[in-house]
Design an enzyme around this catalytic site. Structure first.
Site, short mmCIF file in Angstrom:
data_model
loop_
_atom_site.label_atom_id
_atom_site.label_comp_id
_atom_site.label_asym_id
_atom_site.label_seq_id
_atom_site.Cartn_x
_atom_site.Cartn_y
_atom_site.Cartn_z
N CYS A 179 -4.70 -2.67 5.59
CA CYS A 179 -4.97 -2.52 4.84
C CYS A 179 -6.60 -3.21 4.82
O CYS A 179 -7.49 -3.31 3.58
CB CYS A 179 -4.17 -2.07 3.59
N HIS B 14 0.83 4.59 1.30
CA HIS B 14 -0.31 5.31 1.78
C HIS B 14 0.04 5.96 2.90
O HIS B 14 1.91 5.12 3.36
CB HIS B 14 -1.62 4.43 2.27
N1 GLY Z 1 -3.86 -2.84 -4.62
C1 GLY Z 1 -4.28 -2.00 -3.65
C2 GLY Z 1 -4.07 -1.06 -3.64
O1 GLY Z 1 -3.23 -0.21 -4.76
O2 GLY Z 1 -4.98 0.08 -3.75
#
Ligand code: GLY
Length: 253
Positions: free
Chosen positions: A248, A161
């Site tokens: 996250c 990300h």
């Molecule tokens: N384990 C978090 C994701 O891959 O979205």
């Protein structure tokens, strides 16, 4: 300043979460202890935390950041790029209802994880990644513009990300690592460069003038402290095993 945060308690089934980290399976009991500590850290930053119950249907559901973008003007429910995560949006939509009257939704064939979206004032940088496609980014930018905000895309090559390797700390200060260190889009910022050896700590969060970083990265602590921020460390080992970073684990708004 943030007044609220939403988190979701890790489910036992987190051991089946998506990961490319190669660090082994997370220990659920230890993850629970770390999650409770994370909540206490947010509360110590004067944020009121809404704690959602575990959702065993979705192993990655503790990573609430990916399923919604909460802006000062509207909430946008994403359409996560991993099929196993797409059902997570329903629970988050319910959770944000008390806070938002304006709720928008990303639609097929768009996909977008909000872990790919970095807020800088009224502008939102959107990483194009394996999870976020150009159509998802296009819809997101269109919605942002409807509410007087703006967005632009950033190509990703290596990381999961955008916020895996970049974190905006307000006051024009941007933590960057790896592929983001030399990005033209980020040249205007005062860049705090994290080396590859400390890459996991590039995913840190600004919360009401403090910066929260994962434990075990003294050099990162030094760099961010030198930029003028009180730094709080918290243990993230079990979430790191699932490619999850500090950002996250919460929606902050
Ligand atoms: N384990 C978090 C994701 O891959 O979205």
């Amino acid at each position: 300043m943030f007044k609220h945060a939403i988190v979701r308690t890790p489910c036992k089934n987190m051991v089946a979460g998506l990961t490319g980290a190669g660090l082994g399976k997370p220990d659920h009991s230890l993850a629970m202890i770390q999650h409770q500590a994370y909540i206490k850290v947010l509360e110590s930053c004067n944020v009121e935390v809404t704690i959602l119950p575990p959702d065993e249907k979705y192993p990655d559901s503790t990573f609430v950041e990916d399923v919604a973008l909460l802006t000062p003007h509207c909430a946008i429910i994403t359409r996560p790029g991993a099929p196993s995560r797409q059902g997570e949006t329903e629970g988050i939509q319910r959770a944000i209802t008390p806070f938002y009257s304006a709720v928008e939704v990303i639609r097929e064939p768009g996909t977008i994880d909000a872990g790919d979206i970095m807020m800088v004032g009224e502008h939102y940088y959107i990483g194009l990644s394996e999870r976020t496609n150009p159509e998802g980014a296009r819809q997101m930018i269109q919605i942002l513009e409807q509410y007087g905000m703006s967005g632009s895309t950033v190509d990703l090559k290596h990381v999961l990300h955008l916020k895996t390797g970049a974190a905006y700390l307000e006051n024009n200060n941007l933590v960057v690592c790896g592929e983001f260190t030399e990005k033209a889009e980020f040249e205007k910022f005062n860049r705090i460069v994290i080396t590859e050896a400390n890459a996991y700590s590039a995913n840190c969060i600004w919360v009401n003038d403090r910066v929260v970083i994962p434990s075990g990265f003294p050099r990162t602590k030094e760099l961010i402290s030198s930029a003028g921020y009180p730094v709080i460390e918290t243990d993230m080992s079990e979430f790191q095993k699932l490619d999850g970073g500090l950002s996250c684990l919460s929606l902050r708004f």
